[in-house]
Each structure stands twice: as C-alpha cells, then as structure tokens.
Design a protein around this motif. Structure first.
Motif, PDB file in Angstrom:
ATOM      1  N   GLY A 225       0.806  -1.213   0.000  1.00 44.27           N
ATOM      2  CA  GLY A 225       0.000   0.000   0.000  1.00 44.27           C
ATOM      3  C   GLY A 225       0.841   1.265   0.000  1.00 44.27           C
ATOM      4  O   GLY A 225       0.326   2.356  -0.238  1.00 44.27           O
TER       5      GLY A 225
ATOM      6  N   SER B 109      -5.520   1.872   1.140  1.00 38.10           N
ATOM      7  CA  SER B 109      -5.340   1.776  -0.307  1.00 38.10           C
ATOM      8  C   SER B 109      -6.640   1.288  -0.935  1.00 38.10           C
ATOM      9  O   SER B 109      -7.599   0.944  -0.228  1.00 38.10           O
ATOM     10  CB  SER B 109      -4.190   0.816  -0.635  1.00 38.10           C
ATOM     11  OG  SER B 109      -4.471  -0.478  -0.158  1.00 38.10           O
TER      12      SER B 109
ATOM     13  N   SER C 128      -2.818   3.032   3.166  1.00 39.12           N
ATOM     14  CA  SER C 128      -2.287   3.928   2.139  1.00 39.12           C
ATOM     15  C   SER C 128      -0.983   4.528   2.653  1.00 39.12           C
ATOM     16  O   SER C 128      -0.621   4.356   3.828  1.00 39.12           O
ATOM     17  CB  SER C 128      -3.299   5.046   1.867  1.00 39.12           C
ATOM     18  OG  SER C 128      -3.440   5.855   3.034  1.00 39.12           O
TER      19      SER C 128
END
Length: 263
Positions: A18, A168, A175
């Motif tokens: 990610g 993500s 993320s």
C-alpha cells in the motif's frame, strides 16, 4: 528512549504493501519508524522479516527464531488479520501465537510493540460480520500484551483509522498516509524524541459521495479485489507464495534504502 536494533515481524502491513509497489519496493510504517529511529541515532540497525499473506502461526514459526537471533532491543509484532478474515478463525489460538512471540522477545530483552485493529465494517460494508471478531480479538491482544509488558498502540478508538484515505484501494492495506500515521503513532507511544500526538488528529471531512458514486466504488472494489481474494482462497493460494523477507538482516539505513512515497 533510544533503540539500536529494531526488528519487525508480521505480514503484508509490516512489509509495507500500500506504500510503494513491486517495482520501486515497499516503504511502509515499519520502514518509516526505522527512519525515525535512525534520525535519533544514526547507529540504528533495522531488519524487517514480514512477508505478505502470512498467518499468525506462520509468523511465529518462520520469523520468531530469526528475530531472536538478531537480538533486537525493539521488536514490533503485528499479525492475525489474515487469520481473522478467514472462515474458522480461532481467536484463542491466534492470540496464543502472538503471546508466544511476546513472551520470547520480552524474555530476550526486547521492548515489544503491537496494535489493535480498527472496525472493518466502517472500511468495507461487506466486512460488517467481522466487527464482533475484531472487538474480541482486540480485547485478547490487550490482555496478552499486559501479561508480558508489551506496549499496545490502540488504534480502534480513533475514528480517522477507518477513513477511506487511510487505506489503499484494496481496503486491506494502509495507504501511504495510513502507514505514515501508524509509524507516528508508534513513535509517539514509545515517547521517541521528535514525536507528538498529531497522528491522532481527525482528517478534514471529505466531500460526501453521491449514491451512485458509492455504489460504483463498491462494485469496482468487489471486482478488482474481493473477487480475486476469494478465488485465491478457494484455490488454497496465498499472496506470499515464494516471497521472502525484504530485510532479513540488521543493517543501517540510508537515504537510498526506501522508495519515494507520500508522507
């Protein structure tokens, strides 16, 4: 507080998925934490034994021995999410695997850190049935950690941890922003110089999606990620087949050690 030998154990979250890609490599929260440690003490050495797809028992069986051989003074142990999302999840059995790692690393003199998990129903509506599992698993993690003097970064109470921007597009891996906040949370919980509580601040409210945007997002997620994940499970395949740890030995950090990624 200063650490010179940091070893990370775990699965894809600790590997850094990610936050980067297979071409440039993955950075992730553990790399980011190691960078923070190196800013405090350039003599810091860092190893990351995590491999994507690993279940808690596999993390214990494959990573604990090598971790102990590296004699860390700081170790992070984050595992069990891959178990939790599978049918037949046994919270007691998975927690026992974590506790065995806690006990061994603490007995070897390491300061150990682990985490609780956020509410999955607020990340992906399809995961609503898993909420009770997460609540129970988090409670067990806290008890096991307390028994061995393990530091717990309790992410569950913080609403921002389920914000879509923290994850993500697959909704399974953090993320770059999520990895950055996780590293900052651990640094602050450890009381490291240069850390503060800004990691816990809520994100600015995003523009509300329309109903059609929400439906489209869910359909794309099922097609791109949920479907292939189910297919792999039916075939008994793992995303980590053939994978090895990205940093199996303690080594110093350098500015070229990590791919560029959003902070």
């Amino acid at each position: 507080m200063s650490f010179k030998r940091y070893v990370a154990l775990g699965d894809s979250q600790t590997e850094g998925l990610g936050d980067g890609d297979d071409v440039r490599g993955y950075r992730g929260w553990a790399d980011r934490l190691a960078e923070h440690l190196a800013r405090i003490d350039p003599e810091t050495r860092y190893a990351n034994l995590a491999v994507r797809g690993r279940l808690a028992a596999q993390v214990r069986d494959e990573q604990l021995g090598p971790a102990l051989e590296l004699r860390p003074d700081l170790a992070t142990v984050i595992a069990g999410l891959n178990d939790l999302i599978r049918p037949g999840f046994d919270a007691a059995e998975v927690t026992a695997c974590l506790e065995e790692m806690f006990a061994a690393l603490r007995a070897a003199g390491a300061h150990v850190v682990t985490v609780t998990y956020p509410d999955p129903s607020k990340i992906a509506p399809i995961a609503r049935p898993l909420r009770s599992r997460v609540l129970d698993f988090n409670a067990r993690i806290r008890v096991a950690a307390a028994r061995h003097g393990v530091t717990v970064v309790d992410t569950y109470p913080h609403a921002f941890t389920t914000d879509a921007r923290m994850w993500s597009t697959d909704r399974l891996h953090a993320s770059p922003l999520g990895h950055a906040r996780m590293a900052a949370a651990i640094a602050h919980t450890l009381g490291l110089p240069g850390s503060d509580d800004t990691w816990s601040l809520p994100l600015a409210p995003p523009p509300p999606p329309t109903a059609w945007q929400s439906i489209g997002t869910e359909l794309r997620w099922v097609a791109a990620f949920a479907g292939p994940w189910i297919y792999r499970r039916l075939r008994g395949r793992s995303s980590g087949e053939g994978r090895r740890a990205k940093r199996p030995q303690l080594a110093p950090l350098s500015s070229s050690a990590f791919p560029e990624s959003a902070s």
